[in-house]
Design a protein around this motif. Structure first.
Motif, PDB file in Angstrom:
ATOM      1  N   THR A 104       0.836   6.162  -8.783  1.00 40.74           N
ATOM      2  CA  THR A 104      -0.505   6.087  -9.377  1.00 40.74           C
ATOM      3  C   THR A 104      -1.308   7.323  -9.000  1.00 40.74           C
ATOM      4  OG1 THR A 104      -0.426   3.713  -9.127  1.00 40.74           O
ATOM      5  CG2 THR A 104      -2.579   4.658  -9.570  1.00 40.74           C
ATOM      6  N   GLU A 151       2.112   2.860  -5.606  1.00 39.28           N
ATOM      7  CA  GLU A 151       0.844   3.459  -5.154  1.00 39.28           C
ATOM      8  C   GLU A 151       0.903   4.978  -5.230  1.00 39.28           C
ATOM      9  OE1 GLU A 151      -2.966   2.676  -3.511  1.00 39.28           O
ATOM     10  OE2 GLU A 151      -1.417   1.367  -4.308  1.00 39.28           O
ATOM     11  N   LEU A 163      -2.986  13.909 -14.509  1.00 38.99           N
ATOM     12  CA  LEU A 163      -3.927  13.768 -15.642  1.00 38.99           C
ATOM     13  C   LEU A 163      -5.124  14.696 -15.463  1.00 38.99           C
ATOM     14  CD1 LEU A 163      -4.006   9.918 -16.308  1.00 38.99           C
ATOM     15  CD2 LEU A 163      -3.414  11.667 -17.954  1.00 38.99           C
ATOM     16  N   LYS A 164      -5.594  14.776 -14.200  1.00 40.61           N
ATOM     17  CA  LYS A 164      -6.742  15.650 -13.913  1.00 40.61           C
ATOM     18  C   LYS A 164      -6.394  17.099 -14.227  1.00 40.61           C
ATOM     19  CE  LYS A 164      -9.409  13.209 -10.426  1.00 40.61           C
ATOM     20  NZ  LYS A 164      -9.593  13.023  -8.987  1.00 40.61           N
ATOM     21  N   THR A 167      -0.042  10.222 -10.887  1.00 37.84           N
ATOM     22  CA  THR A 167      -0.470  10.179 -12.296  1.00 37.84           C
ATOM     23  C   THR A 167      -1.902  10.676 -12.430  1.00 37.84           C
ATOM     24  OG1 THR A 167       0.885   8.217 -12.508  1.00 37.84           O
ATOM     25  CG2 THR A 167      -0.599   8.677 -14.331  1.00 37.84           C
ATOM     26  N   ILE A 168      -2.774  10.175 -11.530  1.00 39.34           N
ATOM     27  CA  ILE A 168      -4.187  10.593 -11.590  1.00 39.34           C
ATOM     28  C   ILE A 168      -4.282  12.106 -11.439  1.00 39.34           C
ATOM     29  CG2 ILE A 168      -6.397  10.495 -10.341  1.00 39.34           C
ATOM     30  CD1 ILE A 168      -5.854   7.530  -9.844  1.00 39.34           C
ATOM     31  N   PRO A 208     -18.338   7.292 -17.828  1.00 39.16           N
ATOM     32  CA  PRO A 208     -19.080   8.039 -16.808  1.00 39.16           C
ATOM     33  C   PRO A 208     -19.681   9.339 -17.348  1.00 39.16           C
ATOM     34  CG  PRO A 208     -16.723   8.343 -16.541  1.00 39.16           C
ATOM     35  CD  PRO A 208     -16.895   7.429 -17.707  1.00 39.16           C
ATOM     36  N   GLU A 248      -4.057  18.203 -16.229  1.00 43.69           N
ATOM     37  CA  GLU A 248      -3.868  18.393 -17.666  1.00 43.69           C
ATOM     38  C   GLU A 248      -5.206  18.492 -18.389  1.00 43.69           C
ATOM     39  OE1 GLU A 248      -1.121  16.375 -21.081  1.00 43.69           O
ATOM     40  OE2 GLU A 248      -0.864  15.712 -19.018  1.00 43.69           O
ATOM     41  N   LEU A 249      -6.153  17.628 -17.952  1.00 47.67           N
ATOM     42  CA  LEU A 249      -7.488  17.643 -18.552  1.00 47.67           C
ATOM     43  C   LEU A 249      -8.166  18.984 -18.304  1.00 47.67           C
ATOM     44  CD1 LEU A 249      -9.701  15.995 -20.004  1.00 47.67           C
ATOM     45  CD2 LEU A 249     -10.470  15.221 -17.774  1.00 47.67           C
ATOM     46  N   ASN A 259       0.824  -1.212   0.000  1.00 44.13           N
ATOM     47  CA  ASN A 259       0.000   0.000   0.000  1.00 44.13           C
ATOM     48  C   ASN A 259       0.849   1.249   0.000  1.00 44.13           C
ATOM     49  OD1 ASN A 259      -2.374  -1.198  -0.106  1.00 44.13           O
ATOM     50  ND2 ASN A 259      -2.905  -0.982   2.053  1.00 44.13           N
ATOM     51  N   GLU A 265      -6.655  21.525 -20.593  1.00 45.63           N
ATOM     52  CA  GLU A 265      -7.128  21.364 -21.973  1.00 45.63           C
ATOM     53  C   GLU A 265      -8.565  21.878 -22.117  1.00 45.63           C
ATOM     54  OE1 GLU A 265      -5.700  20.420 -24.802  1.00 45.63           O
ATOM     55  OE2 GLU A 265      -3.752  20.018 -23.899  1.00 45.63           O
ATOM     56  N   LYS A 266      -9.379  21.656 -21.064  1.00 41.76           N
ATOM     57  CA  LYS A 266     -10.772  22.118 -21.108  1.00 41.76           C
ATOM     58  C   LYS A 266     -10.821  23.638 -21.151  1.00 41.76           C
ATOM     59  CE  LYS A 266     -13.434  18.322 -19.246  1.00 41.76           C
ATOM     60  NZ  LYS A 266     -14.038  17.704 -18.091  1.00 41.76           N
TER      61      LYS A 266
END
Lengths: 226, 239
Positions: free
Chosen positions: B39, B36, B46-47, B42-43, B165, B49-50, B31, B53-54
């Motif tokens: 990860t 971990e 990515l959030k 990364t999440i 989703p 970066e998204l 754990n 981009e938006k």
């Protein structure tokens, strides 16, 4: 004394059993967490790629429009060019609004009831939505052009109200869409209809040329324009 | 119980205990492992970066809208200067009906969202794409003038498709809550929506959240995507 020992050992065994079950659950939860994190990463990556694609398209479109603006500045006296542009713009709007007859390669779906089963609004909506998801550019149901505001309303006598007019089965659904999407659409529709072919006679045909008429009553649309 | 039996039982118990401890130790270590942490990072990245981009997408869309307005004004002026009013009117009519112009008017704003808590199955409490297009069909029965979902104008080619989703509308993705703006007769739309089977048989029993309110001067934006890709497979049949 012997009873106390047996009791103690039983108690220890029970405790270990409980611990093992907690342990199992804990590991299971961890695995699920890892799996959900992986899914989350994949979803985010997918969304990011999609958003980047949209942005690229927007950028390209912006460049095109700005180029057009510049061109008009130089072509103020070139009425032929302006006429051509306006005609093109008007045609695009008329096609989208359903104000002109159109033709093209597409699919024709005929649905009839075998034992008098009703074909619900939901079923029609589902088909129209599938057609749209495969980028159908013009759709008609029993010759009634489907526009942005077309309603499907099942009324008494198994009649369906479409654009204010009433139709009964068989439903003849026509759609014109990009050639490269036709096979996928047909596959999707066949899969979708698999469960209901016991109740309805369904025929899907790919046609080289399909004619889709314009909206029957322009008045029905125009009364909203103000 | 003999002395040897007791020893055996205790030995067995402690072996199991040892195993449990070893597994527990490995689980805790995994754990807290670097994997971990990476990860989670990364999440998060990515959030971010998204989101970035938006924001870029929003600003590009705004810029594009302004450019289209400018271009249309230039074209309109050119046509008017030539005294071709008939063409301008016909063009305007087609653009309004196609959803290529912004419209303003009174109507209703409907907000839809997933249930706040899950009572039975998760899928019963989530707002699906088919629920959304059923709601839109109910609204269309009330003869509206224009509809937009999350400011995405509904045009003749608009698809409402589940994309994980999110829901894809006009090739763009949107997540709940969905805000449906409708211009039209508020009373008729309200009645059509509230008395529909989707509301009475699905939303209310499954606690899907919805809200409907009358509003004045609702602005429904025009369709802002590419038009050429929506008509490149059709050919106009000249009369």
């Amino acid at each position: 004394m012997n009873v106390i020992r047996v009791f103690t050992i039983t108690l220890i065994c029970l405790l270990i059993g409980t611990m093992m079950s907690w342990q199992y659950k804990s590991i299971d939860n961890n695995n699920r967490l890892v799996s959900s994190q992986t899914t989350s990463i994949l979803t985010l990556q997918e969304e990011l790629i999609e958003q980047q694609r949209i942005n690229e398209e927007l950028e390209e479109r912006l460049k095109e429009i700005n180029k057009e603006i510049n061109d008009y500045a130089y072509a103020k006296d070139d009425m032929e060019k302006i006429d051509k542009t306006i005609k093109k713009e008007m045609r695009e709007a008329q096609i989208l609004a359903g104000l002109v007859d159109v033709k093209g390669k597409g699919v024709e779906i005929v649905i009839d009831s075998i034992y008098g089963f009703k074909f619900y609004e939901y079923d029609l909506l589902n088909i129209i939505n599938q057609l749209r998801s495969w980028e159908a550019q013009a759709i008609s149901v029993n010759g009634e052009r489907i526009t942005a505001l077309t309603e499907f309303e099942l009324v008494e006598g198994n009649r369906c109200k479409i654009n204010g007019n009433y139709y009964t089965m068989p439903y003849v659904i026509k759609a014109i869409l990009p050639s490269e999407n036709i096979d996928y659409l047909v596959f999707m529709l066949e899969d979708m209809f698999e469960l209901i072919t016991r109740y309805y006679d369904i025929d899907i045909q790919v046609k080289e040329e399909i004619l889709i008429p314009k909206i029957k009553s322009e008045g029905a649309l125009l009364k909203y324009v103000y | 119980m003999r002395k040897n039996d007791k020893k055996n039982v205790l030995l067995f118990v402690f072996i199991i205990l040892g195993f449990v401890l070893a597994i527990q130790f490995r689980s805790v270590m995994s754990n807290a492992s670097e994997e971990e942490i990476s990860t989670a990072q990364t999440i998060e990245s990515l959030k971010q970066e998204l989101e970035r981009e938006k924001l870029i997408g929003d600003s590009l869309r705004e810029e594009l809208d302004e450019s289209i307005i400018e271009r249309d004004a230039i074209l309109r002026n050119m046509v008017e200067e030539r005294g071709s009013e008939g063409i301008t009117k016909e063009w305007e009519k087609a653009r309004i009906l196609a959803g290529l112009t912004e419209v303003v008017g009174d109507g209703v704003v409907i907000t839809l969202n997933d249930a706040s808590e899950i009572i039975y199955r998760v899928s019963d409490h989530v707002l699906h794409d088919y629920s959304l297009y059923e709601v839109l069909n109910e609204i269309k029965k009330a003869e509206p003038v224009a509809i937009a979902v999350n400011n995405e104008r509904l045009i003749s080619t608009t698809e409402i498709i589940c994309a994980g989703p999110t829901t894809r509308i006009n090739r763009n993705r949107y997540a709940v809550p969905y805000e449906i703006k409708v211009i039209g007769d508020s009373k008729k739309i309200r009645e059509a929506f509230l008395n529909s089977s989707i509301v009475t048989s699905e939303f209310i029993p499954n606690n899907i959240r919805f809200q409907i309110k009358d509003e004045k001067d609702i602005i429904i934006p025009k369709y802002s995507g590419r038009i050429d890709v929506l008509i490149n497979a059709v050919e106009v049949v000249e009369e």
